[in-house]
Each structure stands twice: as structure tokens, then as C-alpha cells.
Design an enzyme around this catalytic site. Structure first.
Site, PDB file in Angstrom:
ATOM      1  N   HIS A 189      -8.239  -7.868 -15.476  1.00 43.33           N
ATOM      2  CA  HIS A 189      -9.195  -7.003 -14.792  1.00 43.33           C
ATOM      3  C   HIS A 189      -8.870  -6.946 -13.294  1.00 43.33           C
ATOM      4  CE1 HIS A 189     -13.698  -5.881 -15.180  1.00 43.33           C
ATOM      5  NE2 HIS A 189     -13.026  -5.001 -14.477  1.00 43.33           N
ATOM      6  N   ARG A 332      -8.269  12.032 -22.389  1.00 43.19           N
ATOM      7  CA  ARG A 332      -7.789  11.475 -23.652  1.00 43.19           C
ATOM      8  C   ARG A 332      -8.898  10.592 -24.201  1.00 43.19           C
ATOM      9  NH1 ARG A 332      -2.663   7.567 -24.043  1.00 43.19           N
ATOM     10  NH2 ARG A 332      -4.076   6.029 -23.169  1.00 43.19           N
ATOM     11  N   GLU A 431       3.087  10.853 -29.805  1.00 42.77           N
ATOM     12  CA  GLU A 431       3.612   9.533 -29.466  1.00 42.77           C
ATOM     13  C   GLU A 431       4.051   8.761 -30.709  1.00 42.77           C
ATOM     14  OE1 GLU A 431       0.588   7.716 -27.010  1.00 42.77           O
ATOM     15  OE2 GLU A 431      -1.023   8.418 -28.289  1.00 42.77           O
ATOM     16  N   ASN A 454       5.993   6.759 -23.748  1.00 42.56           N
ATOM     17  CA  ASN A 454       5.902   5.284 -23.766  1.00 42.56           C
ATOM     18  C   ASN A 454       5.837   4.785 -25.207  1.00 42.56           C
ATOM     19  OD1 ASN A 454       5.607   5.684 -21.051  1.00 42.56           O
ATOM     20  ND2 ASN A 454       3.397   5.350 -21.028  1.00 42.56           N
ATOM     21  N   ARG A 465       7.316  -1.913 -26.359  1.00 41.70           N
ATOM     22  CA  ARG A 465       7.406  -1.462 -24.967  1.00 41.70           C
ATOM     23  C   ARG A 465       7.066  -2.566 -23.973  1.00 41.70           C
ATOM     24  NH1 ARG A 465       2.282   2.770 -24.711  1.00 41.70           N
ATOM     25  NH2 ARG A 465       1.955   2.196 -22.562  1.00 41.70           N
ATOM     26  N   CYS A 502       3.497  13.215 -20.604  1.00 37.71           N
ATOM     27  CA  CYS A 502       2.632  12.371 -19.771  1.00 37.71           C
ATOM     28  C   CYS A 502       3.029  10.901 -19.831  1.00 37.71           C
ATOM     29  CB  CYS A 502       1.163  12.557 -20.142  1.00 37.71           C
ATOM     30  SG  CYS A 502       0.780  12.018 -21.821  1.00 37.71           S
TER      31      CYS A 502
HETATM   32  C1  PEP Z   1       2.327   7.092 -23.881  1.00 32.95           C
HETATM   33  O1  PEP Z   1       2.322   6.425 -24.921  1.00 32.95           O
HETATM   34  O2  PEP Z   1       3.356   7.589 -23.376  1.00 32.95           O
HETATM   35  C2  PEP Z   1       1.060   7.305 -23.156  1.00 32.95           C
HETATM   36  C3  PEP Z   1       0.995   8.138 -22.151  1.00 32.95           C
HETATM   37  O3  PEP Z   1      -0.008   6.579 -23.568  1.00 32.95           O
HETATM   38  P1  PEP Z   1      -0.230   5.039 -23.138  1.00 32.95           P
HETATM   39  O4  PEP Z   1       0.826   4.676 -22.132  1.00 32.95           O
HETATM   40  O5  PEP Z   1      -1.597   4.953 -22.582  1.00 32.95           O
HETATM   41  O6  PEP Z   1      -0.060   4.343 -24.445  1.00 32.95           O
HETATM   42 MG    MG Z   2       0.475   5.882 -25.827  1.00 32.43          MG
END
Ligand code: PEP
Ligand code: MG
Length: 574
Positions: A189, A332, A431, A454, A465, A502
Site C-alpha cells: 500500500h 476497466r 490479454e 502485459n 510477468r 494499453c
Molecule cells: C495488461 O495486461 O497489459 C494490462 C494493461 O492489464 P494489467 O497490467 O493491469 O494486468
Molecule cells: Mg492485464
């Protein structure tokens, strides 16, 4: 000169003097009290609890606090007056003859230890909250100032064992710009708040308190996660020059804000911002972006003592959308589940949480929670332009389930006579490979798509990741990723639907010309990279687009690497 390496929570450079924030635990008396002292110690404990309760309530009445700060204070108030903890404290003083301060330290340490042993990131991050409250009580009992409500000089760097969320917000309010701590993690946090408040910070520096003393000169290089203690004159002047260049660049970058996001050969590119906390809104407004391309709303849920209800969410969304109108705000829906779970929602432990009940699956499995969010979003939609985006969608059928729920809420709102935007756009994140592979159907069904690289890279290449050990396999320009991205571009072009990227890939300079070359025309980037990204886009030219005419990004990794290298002139100057 010594240098230490830790985890950079929020990047940047800072040169200044150390100020150690003492932990009161070092001064707790270890003696046992006599029976005659028991009542005095209990009275002292009660006085401290009452005093702090009043102090917390006083802060809570301060309207300048953000919702996140208020929520943290409420959590701390709840911990402070937890009847079970109070019972345990009284028992420790009465039966074990501890001083009040020692009882607080012992009882809270046990709780923190239990949380740590749970081997769960969420509970581990709560340890900071309990330690924070414990330090405040001990500080009051021993009359030591542990709070950091102190007017920070502009060159002072806070040095602590561990930073608590309340310390982050208090210190930032009192002028602090940088800190370093012995322990800490990137997802706590406190770290989330540090990033939102822009504090240059490095955590996880185990030797920090062994070497740093008050007023020592320090260089916090939070680009590399390095703390330099007592730099020699050459280093100091090197970093002073870097800092001056960085400040100059920052000032220059800010002057570029108003520039149009258009390539050198006249193609208009849409450039949006990703946002995690409502507190980031002011900074985002200054960027004059095309809007918010991703608002990760699950951050409204994490580390809370109560679920964010409809009114609170409505307040957050409507403020954001009004401030940005007529530009779009892409909300989102909660990407909860997996590693992002709230302790307030009872869920089963999963062996493989990233492949489990996460994102839209989790929301669909918790219809009340999901409906509350959708109601709040729909009600806020009358204040501007909201786009709703669903995370972790696998295909068009999955999307339709979420869309049906939105329609149901619209019906409810109609019945109640509550206004909303009936044309609100509904989109899907791409994704998961199956979503990209079925992009054709998704593009026909959704109003827009946004690629979350991501997770798309993680799931396509089966590479965690967050795991450093396999980072070499996390290849964002892998031909397989390119095949999936191209599939989305083609599908959206065929059906005339908006497409953006994104994921972090869109914020990485060397990928920007490459993505534009592939045919991407909208990017959503993190606020720190915004202006840099715009300048890279402005350098992209006809020659770049021509070079992609005969280029096949799905052929081989080496081919893509060669192409990335050949595009250096577009991204290296920034
Ligand atoms: C992604 O997976 O690229 C994304 C934008 O979502 P997050 O990073 O919040 O999983
Ligand atoms: Mg994601």
C-alpha cells in the site's frame, strides 16, 4: 562512498541529506512492572488509545485528505480500537507484568508475524498498517515523535526501517520528496501511494541503517535502484549535472504539452493515459492527453477495510469523467482475483491464480459486487464520455455475458428513472491469446478493443510477468505476439472498431515506432512516459511507414530485433 542497491518504487533522482526516522521500538523498557504499577500502565495505555482515536478522527475531518488517505486512516482507527487487540494488551500488562509500551510492541509484533507467515502478498502488505498503529501508540506512551509531521527541508531524505502508508501521505503533505527504507515491497500500500504522490523512493536496502546517519549526503538514483552514501566530489558533480539535465528536460517536456500528437508525415495518433488512483487526476489533466485509456479500478479495492460502495465509486468516476469531458475515460471493471484479492471478499485459495477466477470471471462470479460497480459507472456516464472495458475476456461469448449484465443494470436504472448514457461504449481487453485469435468475432461484438500486452505476453509465452528468473523469455516483440497484434489490427480495420494498446509495451520508447509501423493508431501510456511518447510519435515519418510495407513481423525474433535497431533514430533522442 558506499552504494546500496534495492527496489526502485518510483523512479527519479534526488540529492540531499539523510534524516533518520526513529523507530520507537528501540526505546521500549524491557523491565517487568510490579503489581502496584499495573493500574498506572493500564491508565497510560487507555490515555494513549483515546488520544490517538481523537487524533485520527481529527485528521479524518480534514476535507483536504484524499479518499485513499481517509480509507487508510479509517483502517488504522479500526486497528487501534480492535477489541480483541485491546483485550490482549490488558492481559499482557495485568498477567505478564509488561509495561504498556512493551505490551503494545509484543502484541502487535505477534500479529505482524502471523500475517507474514501467511505467505500471502495481501496480508504481508497489511503488516505495515499494524506496525504503523503500534508505533504510534508506543510513540505516545514514551513521548517520542514517530509521526513524521515535521516540516521537511527541501533537501531532506527520510531514512526508515519500513515506511507505513500513513507516513507516506503525512510526509508527502509535509514537503518530503524522497525516502529510502530497509524493507518494503513494490506492491505494498505504501509503495502504491508513493508512486501516486511522486516520491522518489528505494526500498529493500537491508544495510541502510548500518551506514546512514543524520545529515549524511546521499544520492537516491531511483532510475537504477541505487543509493549512494557520502558520494565523492566527482560523483556528486556527475549526479548534480544529471539532475540538472533531468530538471531541464522535465521543464522542457512540460512546455511540449500542448503539441499535437501527430507524426512527422501528418498521421494523427491518439495518445491516452493509464491511471491507477483517483489522486493522479490532477497530474493527468496537466498532460492534456486524449483521455484515459485505462483506469485500473481494482486499486479502489485493495488494502481496504470496507468495500467501495456505489456512492463512493460514483463519486470517483463522476469527478474523473467531468474533469476530462468531452474526452473519454476508459473504466476497466475490476481486474480482481489472482494476486489482486481483497480480504473482504471470501474466496477459495487457488493453486494457479493467474489461470483461475480473475478479471471478468471473478466479477461474473460476484454479481452483487459487479452490479454495484456497473451502476456507479452508468450513473456517472451522464457527466461526460465513459467507455467500459472488461478485463480477461476469452472470446465474444464471454464479452456478451458482461454486456448482458450492463443491459440489465440499464433496465434497472430505467425503472428507477435514473439517467445514464444509453450509447455507452463497451469494449474488451485483449490479454489472452484466445481473445486475440478470435479478434474477428470480438471486433464484431464490441465497440472497441484494447490490447493488454502485459498479460498477452505472459499468457502467450507462458512466462510469469513478475518472475525475474524467466524474464529472458518475456519477449514482447516475439513473432507470436506480433501475429496476435496483427490479427487484432486487421479485425478492427475490417469492422471499423477502435483499437489501442494499453500494456506497458506502449510506454517503452523503442516499441513505439514499431507499433505505429505495424498499424496501431492509439496508445495508452503511463503518465511519466506521456510526453516522451508524444515526442517519439512526432518524429515518426513516411520513411518509417514505408519500411513496414515490405516487413513481416511474424517471421522471426531476429528480424524484429533488426527492425527495432534500425528504428533507433526515432526513439533514441528522447
Ligand atoms: C495488461 O495486461 O497489459 C494490462 C494493461 O492489464 P494489467 O497490467 O493491469 O494486468
Ligand atoms: Mg492485464
Amino acid at each position: 562512498m558506499t552504494s546500496l542497491t534495492g527496489l526502485a518504487v518510483h523512479s527519479g533522482l534526488f540529492i540531499g541529506r539523510a534524516k533518520l526516522i526513529q523507530s520507537p521500538s528501540a526505546q521500549i523498557p524491557s523491565r517487568r512492572i510490579s503489581t502496584t504499577e499495573v493500574n498506572t500502565e493500564i491508565a497510560a495505555l487507555q490515555e494513549s488509545l483515546n488520544f490517538l482515536e481523537k487524533e485520527f478522527n481529527h485528521y479524518l475531518d480534514n476535507s483536504a485528505l484524499s479518499e485513499t488517505e481517509k480509507d487508510i486512516l479509517q483502517t488504522h482507527l479500526m486497528i487501534l480500537r480492535d477489541p480483541e487487540i485491546e483485550k490482549e494488551l490488558l492481559y499482557t500488562i495485568e498477567s505478564m507484568h509488561f509495561t504498556a509500551a512493551a505490551a503494545v510492541s509484543s502484541v502487535y509484533s505477534k500479529i505482524c508475524q502471523q500475517f507474514k507467515e501467511m505467505d500471502n502478498d495481501f496480508f504481508a502488505s497489511r503488516v505495515g498498517d499494524y506496525r504503523d498503529v503500534s508505533q504510534r501508540i508506543v510513540g505516545r506512551l514514551l513521548n517520542i515523535s514517530t509521526t513524521v509531521e515535521y516540516k521537511w527541508d527541501s533537501d531532506q531524505i527520510a531514512i526508515l526501517d519500513e515506511i507505513s502508508p500513513s507516513q507516506v501521505s503525512t510526509m508527502a503533505r509535509c514537503g518530503l520528496k524522497a525516502y529510502c527504507s530497509v524493507s518494503g515491497s513494490l506492491n505494498s500500500h505504501a509503495s502504491i501511494l508513493s508512486r501516486a504522490l511522486g516520491l522518489v523512493s528505494i526500498v529493500s536496502l537491508p544495510k541502510l541503517l548500518d551506514i546512514v546517519q543524520d545529515d549524511d549526503i546521499l544520492i537516491v538514483d531511483a532510475h537504477r535502484g541505487t543509493l549512494i552514501h557520502k558520494p565523492d566530489p566527482a560523483q556528486l558533480s556527475h549526479y548534480a549535472a544529471l539532475l540538472a539535465a533531468e530538471q531541464k528536460k522535465q521543464a522542457w517536456l512540460e512546455e511540449q504539452t500542448g503539441l499535437e500528437t501527430v507524426t512527422a508525415d501528418g498521421r494523427r495518433i491518439e495518445l491516452y493515459v493509464n491511471i491507477e488512483l483517483p489522486e493522479e487526476l490532477d497530474r493527468v489533466l496537466k498532460l492534456e492527453s486524449d483521455g484515459i485509456g485505462l483506469f485500473r479500478t481494482e486499486f479502489l479495492y485493495l488494502d481496504r477495510n470496507s468495500l467501495p460502495q456505489e456512492e463512493e465509486q460514483f463519486d470517483v468516476y463522476s469527478k474523473m469523467v467531468s474533469a476530462l469531458a468531452p474526452k473519454p475515460v476508459t473504466i476497466r471493471t475490476f481486474d480482481l482475483g489472482g494476486d489482486k484479492l481483497s480480504h473482504l471478499i471470501p474466496t477459495k485459495e487457488e493453486l494457479n491464480p493467474y489461470l483461475g477466477s480473475r478479471g471478468i470471471r471473478f466479477s461474473l462470479s460476484q454479481p452483487e459486487l459487479f452490479k454495484t460497480q456497473l451502476r456507479a459507472i452508468l450513473r456517472a456516464s451522464v457527466f461526460g464520455r465513459i467507455r467500459i472495458m472488461f478485463p480477461m475476456i476469452i472470446d465474444a461469448e464471454d464479452f456478451k455475458q458482461a454486456r448482458d449484465l450492463v443491459k440489465q443494470i440499464m433496465q434497472d436504472l430505467d425503472n428507477e428513472g435514473i439517467a445514464y448514457d444509453p450509447c455507452i461504449e463497451l469494449g474488451s481487453m485483449i490479454e489472452i491469446p484466445s481473445a486475440a485469435l478470435t479478434a474477428d468475432q470480438l471486433a464484431q461484438t464490441c465497440d472497441f478493443l484494447s490490447i493488454g500486452t502485459n498479460d498477452l505476453v505472459q499468457y502467450t509465452l507462458a512466462t510469469d510477468r513478475n518472475n525475474d528468473a524467466v524474464s529472458a523469455y518475456y519477449i514482447q516483440h516475439h513473432p507470436a505476439i506480433m501475429m496476435l497484434i496483427k490479427r487484432c489490427i486487421d479485425a478492427c480495420n475490417t469492422y471499423g472498431k477502435a483499437l489501442s494498446i494499453c500494456g506497458e509495451m506502449a510506454s517503452i520508447p523503442r516499441f513505439i515506432p514499431f507499433l505505429l509501423g505495424l498499424g496501431i493508431r492509439a496508445l495508452s501510456v503511463n503518465p511519466h512516459s506521456y510526453i516522451d511518447s508524444k515526442l517519439i510519435i512526432r518524429r515518426c515519418d513516411q520513411e518509417l511507414f514505408d519500411s513496414f510495407e515490405s516487413f513481416d513481423p511474424t517471421l522471426s525474433q531476429a528480424n524484429n530485433e533488426a527492425m527495432l535497431k534500425s528504428l533507433a533514430r526515432y526513439y533514441e533522442r528522447s
